[in-house]
Design a protein around this motif. Structure first.
Motif, PDB file in Angstrom:
ATOM      1  N   ASP A 126       0.806  -1.225   0.000  1.00 21.68           N
ATOM      2  CA  ASP A 126       0.000   0.000   0.000  1.00 21.68           C
ATOM      3  C   ASP A 126       0.839   1.275   0.000  1.00 21.68           C
ATOM      4  OD1 ASP A 126       0.820  -0.247   2.659  1.00 21.68           O
ATOM      5  OD2 ASP A 126      -1.032   0.639   3.434  1.00 21.68           O
ATOM      6  N   ASN A 127       2.160   1.168   0.149  1.00 17.37           N
ATOM      7  CA  ASN A 127       3.006   2.356   0.081  1.00 17.37           C
ATOM      8  C   ASN A 127       3.668   2.536  -1.287  1.00 17.37           C
ATOM      9  OD1 ASN A 127       4.861   0.293   0.227  1.00 17.37           O
ATOM     10  ND2 ASN A 127       6.096   1.222   1.839  1.00 17.37           N
ATOM     11  N   ASP A 128       3.237   1.779  -2.267  1.00 17.05           N
ATOM     12  CA  ASP A 128       3.778   1.902  -3.622  1.00 17.05           C
ATOM     13  C   ASP A 128       3.438   3.289  -4.171  1.00 17.05           C
ATOM     14  OD1 ASP A 128       3.752   1.679  -6.656  1.00 17.05           O
ATOM     15  OD2 ASP A 128       4.519  -0.293  -6.123  1.00 17.05           O
TER      16      ASP A 128
END
Length: 113
Positions: free
Chosen positions: A82-84
């Motif tokens: 989810d931090n891409d």
């Protein structure tokens, strides 16, 4: 511009100050994460707006924490963490009627630039 808008009948609750049994929290998070499996996703890069519909508003940090499981589920759907940087996350909330709870997810494809 490709855009997907889906409204899910989920009760997005603040979990930061909630005192509950770990199993109840796990069950809710698992259901929120699983709900994202069926959202149609346009190709990356995208902007995802997670909108909470409820009778009362949350403050900013509680709003973001309340969407954690759903955010993880959307990232799972793409097969990335989810931090891409290819996913930009925005949060919003809308006042609903009494006993009206939902989560509206808007995913918009961004230009590569």
């Amino acid at each position: 511009m490709t855009q997907t808008v889906v409204t899910l009948p989920l009760r997005i609750e603040s979990v930061l100050n909630k005192r509950e049994h770990w199993r109840a929290r796990h069950r809710r998070a698992k259901a929120n994460r699983a709900a994202a499996r069926y959202i149609p996703t346009p190709p990356l890069p995208v902007t995802v707006v997670l909108c909470r519909i409820a009778p009362r508003r949350l403050d900013g940090d509680n709003l973001q924490a309340a969407f954690k499981a759903l955010r993880d589920g959307i990232a799972d759907r793409y097969g990335i963490p989810d931090n891409d940087p290819r996913i930009r996350w925005d949060y919003d909330q809308q006042r609903g009627k009494p006993h009206e709870y939902a989560a509206r997810i808007t995913i918009t494809r961004r230009d590569e630039g």
